[in-house]
Design a protein around this motif. Sequence first.
Motif, PDB file in Angstrom:
ATOM      1  N   VAL A   1       0.519  -1.171   0.749  1.00  0.00           N
ATOM      2  CA  VAL A   1       0.398   0.029  -0.385  1.00  0.00           C
ATOM      3  C   VAL A   1       1.249   1.275   0.012  1.00  0.00           C
ATOM      4  O   VAL A   1       1.877   1.269   0.669  1.00  0.00           O
TER       5      VAL A   1
ATOM      6  N   ARG B   1       0.280   5.938  -0.777  1.00  0.00           N
ATOM      7  CA  ARG B   1      -0.094   7.082  -0.618  1.00  0.00           C
ATOM      8  C   ARG B   1       0.588   7.518  -1.767  1.00  0.00           C
ATOM      9  O   ARG B   1       1.257   7.956  -2.272  1.00  0.00           O
TER      10      ARG B   1
ATOM     11  N   ASP C   1      -4.618   6.068  -0.918  1.00  0.00           N
ATOM     12  CA  ASP C   1      -4.241   5.217  -1.238  1.00  0.00           C
ATOM     13  C   ASP C   1      -4.353   4.559  -2.582  1.00  0.00           C
ATOM     14  O   ASP C   1      -4.813   3.840  -2.847  1.00  0.00           O
TER      15      ASP C   1
ATOM     16  N   TYR D   1      -7.299   1.446  -7.103  1.00  0.00           N
ATOM     17  CA  TYR D   1      -7.246   3.525  -6.621  1.00  0.00           C
ATOM     18  C   TYR D   1      -8.316   4.535  -7.127  1.00  0.00           C
ATOM     19  O   TYR D   1      -8.811   3.811  -7.410  1.00  0.00           O
TER      20      TYR D   1
ATOM     21  N   SER E   1      -8.095   4.874   2.743  1.00  0.00           N
ATOM     22  CA  SER E   1      -6.906   4.417   3.919  1.00  0.00           C
ATOM     23  C   SER E   1      -6.685   3.078   4.349  1.00  0.00           C
ATOM     24  O   SER E   1      -8.088   3.087   4.789  1.00  0.00           O
TER      25      SER E   1
ATOM     26  N   ALA F   1       0.176   3.209   9.192  1.00  0.00           N
ATOM     27  CA  ALA F   1       0.247   3.890   7.384  1.00  0.00           C
ATOM     28  C   ALA F   1       2.447   2.603   7.474  1.00  0.00           C
ATOM     29  O   ALA F   1       2.591   2.553   8.350  1.00  0.00           O
ATOM     30  N   THR F   2       1.130   2.215   5.830  1.00  0.00           N
ATOM     31  CA  THR F   2       2.181   1.530   4.876  1.00  0.00           C
ATOM     32  C   THR F   2       3.695   1.683   5.393  1.00  0.00           C
ATOM     33  O   THR F   2       4.917   0.922   5.335  1.00  0.00           O
TER      34      THR F   2
END
Length: 327
Positions: A108, A110, A135, A195, A233, A253-254
């Motif tokens: 993933v 952003r 994301d 996406y 997200s 977050a990734t």
Amino acid sequence: MIEWLIAMVIGVFLVGGGLSIFVVSRSTTEDSFDQSELQENGRVAMRLLTQDLKWAGFWGDYTGLPMTIGQGVALSAGSIIASASDCLDELGRGSLPSATGSMRPLWVVRVDNNKLIAGGAFACIPAASRMANTDVVSIKRLIGRPLADGVATGNRFYLATTTQTAQMFKGGEVVPSDAAMPARQLWEYQHFVYYLSPNTATGNPELRKRYLTANGGSLLIGGAMAEGIERLSVLFGVDDSLVPDGTIERYVATNNVTDQEWSEGRVIAARVFILVRSLRASTSYVNNNTYQVGTVSVQGNGDGFRRLLLESSVSLRNPAMILGGGA
């Protein structure tokens, strides 16, 4: 004359009452329609994402590690995708396994404020087709059930697997024999990319999906998978115990998941946030709400769009095999 005037006054009241009921009824109907639309679009988007996330890194009966060429995995002569037709990550790795490092079954990334992606990743998605601050989700896995040999002829890549080896080949190529791979099974291999993108005609945000073909590389599925998806997200659940025990200590977050946490199988779950927006602004509604979509805050800013925030958690399949989060 007096009776006529009285009748007129009564008529005015009756007409006014009827108009008032009509206006209220219309507003209620519009609200109900918007709520139903939000729930349906959000349900479809969440179901698509969570179903694929659950199976990320599913390689049939192949249990070898890692998914790397030369380490139990081999590619046929036809298992090639031109870089210009593929969806590459920031390390330059594409849809198929490589010899330079373990493949990322789940990744993933952003899209930033300027609609850019770190390292120039996912150039397969034009900048104009991206939504800022949302994301992109990349999922690689086998789909469906084991196939008969005669079925592996389509415009797809396939994986022949045993518990220790995996052979990828292109549809129409010679299927690996039982002599070469005793008790092997055949599966369709797929790389999905989810996406968000603005609709070119209406400007409304929508969920898009790309899939892998053998002859054309990564192709966009025609039409939106779900309309009105304004934000997407994903946060990952990490097990911080000294000895991993399957308990989630934190969601991050990734970009904040370390290579070591990926390789040790400490990433054990994903939390998906989807913000759905109505397709039309309402003249009778003002949205001043704030929505926390993972690590991103989205403001209503007084517009007339109704919104619905959905959240779902997914346990990752075989988390020790999801090695691709790191370099």
